[in-house]
Design an enzyme around this catalytic site. Sequence first.
Site, mmCIF file in Angstrom:
data_model
loop_
_atom_site.group_PDB
_atom_site.id
_atom_site.type_symbol
_atom_site.label_atom_id
_atom_site.label_comp_id
_atom_site.label_asym_id
_atom_site.label_seq_id
_atom_site.Cartn_x
_atom_site.Cartn_y
_atom_site.Cartn_z
ATOM 1 N N PRO A 80 0.814 -1.214 0.000
ATOM 2 C CA PRO A 80 0.000 0.000 0.000
ATOM 3 C C PRO A 80 0.844 1.259 0.000
ATOM 4 O O PRO A 80 1.900 1.331 0.622
ATOM 5 C CB PRO A 80 -0.782 -0.128 1.315
ATOM 6 C CG PRO A 80 0.143 -0.896 2.204
ATOM 7 C CD PRO A 80 0.853 -1.872 1.312
ATOM 8 N N CYS A 134 -0.016 29.428 -15.160
ATOM 9 C CA CYS A 134 -0.501 30.034 -16.399
ATOM 10 C C CYS A 134 -1.005 28.932 -17.334
ATOM 11 O O CYS A 134 -0.390 28.616 -18.358
ATOM 12 C CB CYS A 134 0.606 30.846 -17.057
ATOM 13 S SG CYS A 134 -0.012 31.880 -18.401
#
Length: 410
Positions: free
Chosen positions: A269, A337
Amino acid sequence: MELKDDVYSIQGIPVQEIASQFGTPVYVYDADKIVSQINHLKEAFTGLPLKIKYAVKSLTNMSILKLMRQNGTEVDAVSIQEVQLAMLAGYSAEEILFTPNSVSFAEIQEAVEFGCVINIDNISILEQFGHTYGNSKSCCIRLNPHIMAGGNHKISTGHIDSKFGISVYQLRHILRVVKTYNMDISGLHVHTGSDILDPEVFLQGADIIFESAMEFQDLRFIDFGSGFKVKYKENDNTTDLIELGQRLGGAFKKFCAEYGRELEIWFEPGKYLVSEAGYFLVSANVIKTTPATVFVGVNSGMNHLIRPMMYDAYHEIFNVSNPRGTQRLYSVVGYICETDTFGWDRPMSEVREGDVLAIKNAGAYGISMASNYNSRFRPAEVLVHNGQAKLIRKRETMEDLLRNQVEVEL
């Protein structure tokens, strides 16, 4: 993170104080939650020879690796650099499962020289490994069970078109290679993807790997990967590990009896152990109202947390600074941006410029996938451990951006 007396806190430390002390943006991890997840997985498979191999790609900070080691986990690494980080954190090479994909054989040889357990998912590499080492070095084989499972298609790894694993339909070819080089196969591995809710998926994979395992006489372990679903929203369904432990554990015991001896059961995990332990704290730079939407523009972006844009991942967002404010709808966006959205049309307490927002489930694949896009600095990391907030990674500076650049005369 709990809300008490209108103050959000982690282990009793107000989150607003953490943001003030270390600045924003900042990743904050709750050590208690990580330990709780480890213990719950152990509880689910009580009575079995369990090994938890933490998938370090989810969060590689050295302090997190040391915390994992202190609480009995071993390591699943996918690059030679992750192997080296784990060893620096105190793990022995024998505790590291090396599960690369599409790497050169030279990288695998480097891991062999360290002494790692090698997991091979490519027949070409299997042949090279057999030719080079014969039965002097053991290895594990990763099988592709052709099971479509998990959440976003980008994190489904066990289907027929996946680049991961050797197809179970190529088992005869695998066995010819193993026989040709008299190879020592120590384990078999299967991993179908992430965000798996239904225990049946694990049981389907188990049936396939158990059948395949009968062809190998000297196995020491079976690795079922991971993919346990974590909570993303209030009242969200998660993988019932207790049920999974009972059903898969029972099937595993039955298989071992048929196989003739007890094998170890492994899981690897990553997200399950660290996702819910992590919070990403950002500050509201601007509130921008348009005819259609109210945006909260924060001092971070997909350069720091790419999962919403890359996987359409849902991360709950809430206002730490104004927990009892009037509920309003906001789209939380970053300063990159490019279209750069953390969450669309989210109800939350009224946000004012300067407020601190917390983004949940930020422990896994947050900082580990962060970049310097737009030449922005990567954020700091803080671990809350034993009631203390400790800096475990400094915020980057301009010096970090320039460190490896080489200026030439033009």
